[in-house]
Design an enzyme around this catalytic site. Structure first.
Site, PDB file in Angstrom:
ATOM      1  N   ASP A  78       1.174  -1.231  -0.030  1.00  6.78           N
ATOM      2  CA  ASP A  78      -0.078   0.216   0.091  1.00  6.78           C
ATOM      3  C   ASP A  78       0.888   1.410   0.005  1.00  6.78           C
ATOM      4  OD1 ASP A  78      -2.040   1.734   0.032  1.00  6.78           O
ATOM      5  OD2 ASP A  78      -2.578   1.906   2.063  1.00  6.78           O
TER       6      ASP A  78
ATOM      7  N   LYS B 204      -9.072   8.274 -11.103  1.00  9.24           N
ATOM      8  CA  LYS B 204      -8.518   7.212 -10.958  1.00  9.24           C
ATOM      9  C   LYS B 204      -7.270   6.690 -11.372  1.00  9.24           C
ATOM     10  CE  LYS B 204     -12.012   5.075 -12.218  1.00  9.24           C
ATOM     11  NZ  LYS B 204     -13.366   4.329 -13.178  1.00  9.24           N
TER      12      LYS B 204
HETATM   13  C1  LIG Z   1       4.115   7.921   2.546  1.00  8.48           C
HETATM   14  C2  LIG Z   1       3.333   6.636   1.496  1.00  8.48           C
HETATM   15  C3  LIG Z   1       1.927   7.056   1.246  1.00  8.48           C
HETATM   16  C4  LIG Z   1       0.816   5.469   1.285  1.00  8.48           C
HETATM   17  C5  LIG Z   1      -0.838   6.111   0.752  1.00  8.48           C
HETATM   18  C6  LIG Z   1      -1.376   4.984   2.366  1.00  8.48           C
HETATM   19  C7  LIG Z   1      -3.086   5.480   1.295  1.00  8.48           C
HETATM   20  C8  LIG Z   1      -4.145   4.848   2.457  1.00  8.48           C
HETATM   21  O1  LIG Z   1      -3.917   4.034   2.952  1.00  8.48           O
HETATM   22  S1  LIG Z   1      -5.225   5.933   2.329  1.00  8.48           S
HETATM   23  C9  LIG Z   1      -6.083   4.886   3.775  1.00  8.48           C
HETATM   24  C10 LIG Z   1      -6.634   3.567   3.287  1.00  8.48           C
HETATM   25  N1  LIG Z   1      -7.813   4.726   2.795  1.00  8.48           N
HETATM   26  C11 LIG Z   1      -9.508   4.912   2.398  1.00  8.48           C
HETATM   27  O2  LIG Z   1      -9.615   4.874   4.163  1.00  8.48           O
HETATM   28  C12 LIG Z   1      -9.609   5.487   2.062  1.00  8.48           C
HETATM   29  C13 LIG Z   1     -11.851   5.799   2.269  1.00  8.48           C
HETATM   30  N2  LIG Z   1     -12.821   6.008   1.086  1.00  8.48           N
HETATM   31  C14 LIG Z   1     -12.428   6.816   0.694  1.00  8.48           C
HETATM   32  O3  LIG Z   1     -12.166   7.962   1.114  1.00  8.48           O
HETATM   33  C15 LIG Z   1     -13.272   7.281  -0.209  1.00  8.48           C
HETATM   34  O4  LIG Z   1     -14.527   6.056  -1.300  1.00  8.48           O
HETATM   35  C16 LIG Z   1     -12.726   6.906  -1.712  1.00  8.48           C
HETATM   36  C17 LIG Z   1     -11.520   8.970  -1.295  1.00  8.48           C
HETATM   37  C18 LIG Z   1     -11.598   6.173  -2.158  1.00  8.48           C
HETATM   38  C19 LIG Z   1     -13.153   7.572  -3.028  1.00  8.48           C
HETATM   39  O5  LIG Z   1     -13.849   8.572  -3.023  1.00  8.48           O
HETATM   40  P1  LIG Z   1     -15.820   8.683  -3.406  1.00  8.48           P
HETATM   41  O6  LIG Z   1     -16.107  10.474  -3.586  1.00  8.48           O
HETATM   42  O7  LIG Z   1     -16.432   7.037  -3.159  1.00  8.48           O
HETATM   43  O8  LIG Z   1     -15.398   8.656  -5.131  1.00  8.48           O
HETATM   44  P2  LIG Z   1     -16.176   8.873  -6.248  1.00  8.48           P
HETATM   45  O9  LIG Z   1     -15.629  10.632  -6.440  1.00  8.48           O
HETATM   46  O10 LIG Z   1     -17.385   8.985  -6.487  1.00  8.48           O
HETATM   47  O11 LIG Z   1     -15.943   7.850  -7.375  1.00  8.48           O
HETATM   48  C20 LIG Z   1     -14.174   8.566  -8.539  1.00  8.48           C
HETATM   49  C21 LIG Z   1     -14.314   7.267  -9.021  1.00  8.48           C
HETATM   50  O12 LIG Z   1     -13.421   6.282  -7.748  1.00  8.48           O
HETATM   51  C22 LIG Z   1     -14.623   4.846  -7.653  1.00  8.48           C
HETATM   52  N3  LIG Z   1     -14.056   3.912  -6.504  1.00  8.48           N
HETATM   53  C23 LIG Z   1     -13.611   4.537  -5.701  1.00  8.48           C
HETATM   54  N4  LIG Z   1     -14.638   3.662  -5.059  1.00  8.48           N
HETATM   55  C24 LIG Z   1     -14.299   2.722  -5.865  1.00  8.48           C
HETATM   56  C25 LIG Z   1     -13.641   1.401  -4.933  1.00  8.48           C
HETATM   57  N5  LIG Z   1     -13.280   1.062  -3.827  1.00  8.48           N
HETATM   58  N6  LIG Z   1     -13.704   0.582  -5.738  1.00  8.48           N
HETATM   59  C26 LIG Z   1     -13.627   0.446  -7.113  1.00  8.48           C
HETATM   60  N7  LIG Z   1     -13.802   1.858  -7.505  1.00  8.48           N
HETATM   61  C27 LIG Z   1     -13.474   3.009  -6.839  1.00  8.48           C
HETATM   62  C28 LIG Z   1     -15.613   5.894  -8.206  1.00  8.48           C
HETATM   63  O13 LIG Z   1     -16.849   3.897  -9.418  1.00  8.48           O
HETATM   64  C29 LIG Z   1     -16.169   6.596  -9.201  1.00  8.48           C
HETATM   65  O14 LIG Z   1     -15.357   6.102 -10.893  1.00  8.48           O
HETATM   66  P3  LIG Z   1     -16.051   7.028 -12.133  1.00  8.48           P
HETATM   67  O15 LIG Z   1     -14.961   7.980 -12.616  1.00  8.48           O
HETATM   68  O16 LIG Z   1     -15.302   5.858 -12.996  1.00  8.48           O
HETATM   69  O17 LIG Z   1     -16.943   6.753 -11.858  1.00  8.48           O
END
Ligand SMILES: CCCCCCCC(=O)SCCNC(=O)CCNC(=O)[C@H](O)C(C)(C)COP(=O)(O)OP(=O)(O)OC[C@H]1O[C@@H](n2cnc3c(N)ncnc32)[C@H](O)[C@@H]1OP(=O)(O)O
Length: 262
Positions: A180, A226
Site C-alpha cells: 500500500d 482513478k
Molecule cells: C507516503 C506513504 C503513502 C501511503 C499511501 C497509503 C494510502 C492509504 O492507505 S489511504 C487509507 C486507506 N484508504 C481509505 O481510508 C479510503 C477510504 N475511502 C474513501 O475515502 C473514499 O471512498 C475514496 C476516496 C476512496 C473514494 O471517494 P469517493 O467520493 O467514493 O470517490 P468518487 O468521486 O465517488 O469516485 C471516483 C471514482 O472512483 C471509483 N471508486 C471509488 N471507490 C472505489 C472502490 N473501492 N473500488 C472501485 N472503484 C471505486 C468510483 O466508482 C468513481 O469511478 P468513475 O470515475 O468511473 O465514476
C-alpha cells in the site's frame, strides 16, 4: 487558507497538494462549519508567517538511509540504484540519472495544537505506520526509488523480526502495508493527493523474515480521478515471485480529509 494547509501538510506530496488546490475555492472543498473550525485552528499554529513552509522545526530525518541493521544484500541493491540516480561529476556538473531516491520521514506535521477537525488528523504523537518503531531493523526497512519517465518505482524492503506472521515468515498484513505504501507513493507522485480505494493481493510464496525483496510498482492507467497501479514483489535477483497486487487510488481534495464529500 487551504493553500496554506496544503503547504503545512506538505511532506512528500506537498507540491502536488498545493497544485491540486489551484483554482478551487474553499467553499468547493469544505462546508462553512469545517472552514470556520480550520480557520480558528490555524490561528493556533504559530508562528505561521515567520516559519519556513516545511512543517518541521528542524531538519527532518530521512529514514531511508543505510543503517547498521541493513544486510549486505540490502546495501548492495541500494548502492546499485543510487548509482542510477543523479550524480555530481568531478567538474561539479550534475549528471542526470533515470532514477531518484525519495526521502522517507516518520511524520507529516509537527504543529497544530487545537481545532476539532485538525486534531483528528494532526496529533502531536502521530507517526507514519511504517516508520513508528525506533529500533532499527525491527520492522520496515525500506527505500523507494522512482523512475519518472517510466512511471514506475522500485522499493528495496527488508522485513524485520517484529513483522512475523506464519512462523519465520512475514505477516500478510505487513506485506499489504508495504505494498500500500509503495503503490500509494507512486500514485501520489504521479497524481497528487490520493487515497487507497482498492487493494488486491495474491500471496504466491511465503516471504522469510529478514529477507530483502524488491517491490516493483508501475502505473497501469489513469482514468479521471482513478489511478491504477500494478505491483510485484520479488527476490532481489527477480527469480522468485512472492506477491502480486493491483491497487486503485482515487484523487482527493484536502477537504476530503476533513469530512467534505466534495
Ligand atoms: C507516503 C506513504 C503513502 C501511503 C499511501 C497509503 C494510502 C492509504 O492507505 S489511504 C487509507 C486507506 N484508504 C481509505 O481510508 C479510503 C477510504 N475511502 C474513501 O475515502 C473514499 O471512498 C475514496 C476516496 C476512496 C473514494 O471517494 P469517493 O467520493 O467514493 O470517490 P468518487 O468521486 O465517488 O469516485 C471516483 C471514482 O472512483 C471509483 N471508486 C471509488 N471507490 C472505489 C472502490 N473501492 N473500488 C472501485 N472503484 C471505486 C468510483 O466508482 C468513481 O469511478 P468513475 O470515475 O468511473 O465514476
Amino acid at each position: 487558507m487551504l493553500r496554506h494547509i496544503a503547504r503545512r501538510l506538505g511532506s512528500l506530496h506537498g507540491q502536488q497538494i498545493f497544485n491540486g488546490l489551484k483554482g478551487i475555492s474553499p467553499d468547493q472543498l469544505l462546508s462553512k462549519e469545517i472552514h470556520r473550525h480550520l480557520q480558528s485552528s490555524l490561528e493556533t499554529i504559530s508562528p505561521i508567517s515567520t516559519t519556513s513552509l516545511w512543517p518541521f522545526s528542524s531538519q527532518p530525518r530521512d529514514f531511508s538511509q543505510p543503517n547498521s541493521s541493513w544486510s549486505p544484500e540490502m546495501r548492495k541493491v541500494y548502492d546499485d540504484y543510487i548509482g542510477l540516480c543523479d550524480t555530481d561529476s568531478e567538474n561539479g556538473e550534475k549528471q542526470k540519472g533515470p532514477w531518484r531516491k525519495l526521502p522517507s520521514y516518520n511524520r507529516s506535521i509537527k504543529y497544530a495544537t487545537a481545532g476539532i477537525h485538525l486534531s483528528k488528523l494532526i496529533q502531536a504523537k502521530a507517526r507514519l505506520f511504517t516508520r513508528n518503531v525506533k529500533d532499527q531493523g525491527a520492522t520496515f526497512e525500506y527505500v523507494v526509488f522512482v523512475n519518472k519517465e517510466e512511471k514506475r518505482c522500485v522499493c528495496v524492503f527488508q522485513a524485520g523480526h517484529l513483522l512475523e506472521g506464519a512462523p519465520g515468515h512475514v505477516h500478510g498484513g505487513a506485506i499489504a502495508t508495504i505494498i500500500d505504501t509503495v503503490t500509494g507513493t507512486l500514485a501520489g507522485f504521479l497524481s497528487g493527493p490520493i487515497m487507497t480505494a482498492n487493494l488486491n493481493i495474491d500471496y504466491r510464496s511465503p516471504m522469510p523474515l529478514g529477507s530483502v525483496v524488491l517491490i516493483h510498482s508501475a502505473l497501469d492507467r489513469i482514468e479521471r480521478k482513478k489511478t491504477y497501479i500494478t505491483c510485484k514483489v520479488t527476490s532481489t535477483d527477480e527469480s522468485k515471485l512472492y506477491t502480486e497486487a493491483t491497487a486503485l487510488f482515487v484523487s482527493i481534495g484536502v477537504g476530503h480529509l476533513f469530512g467534505s464529500r466534495n
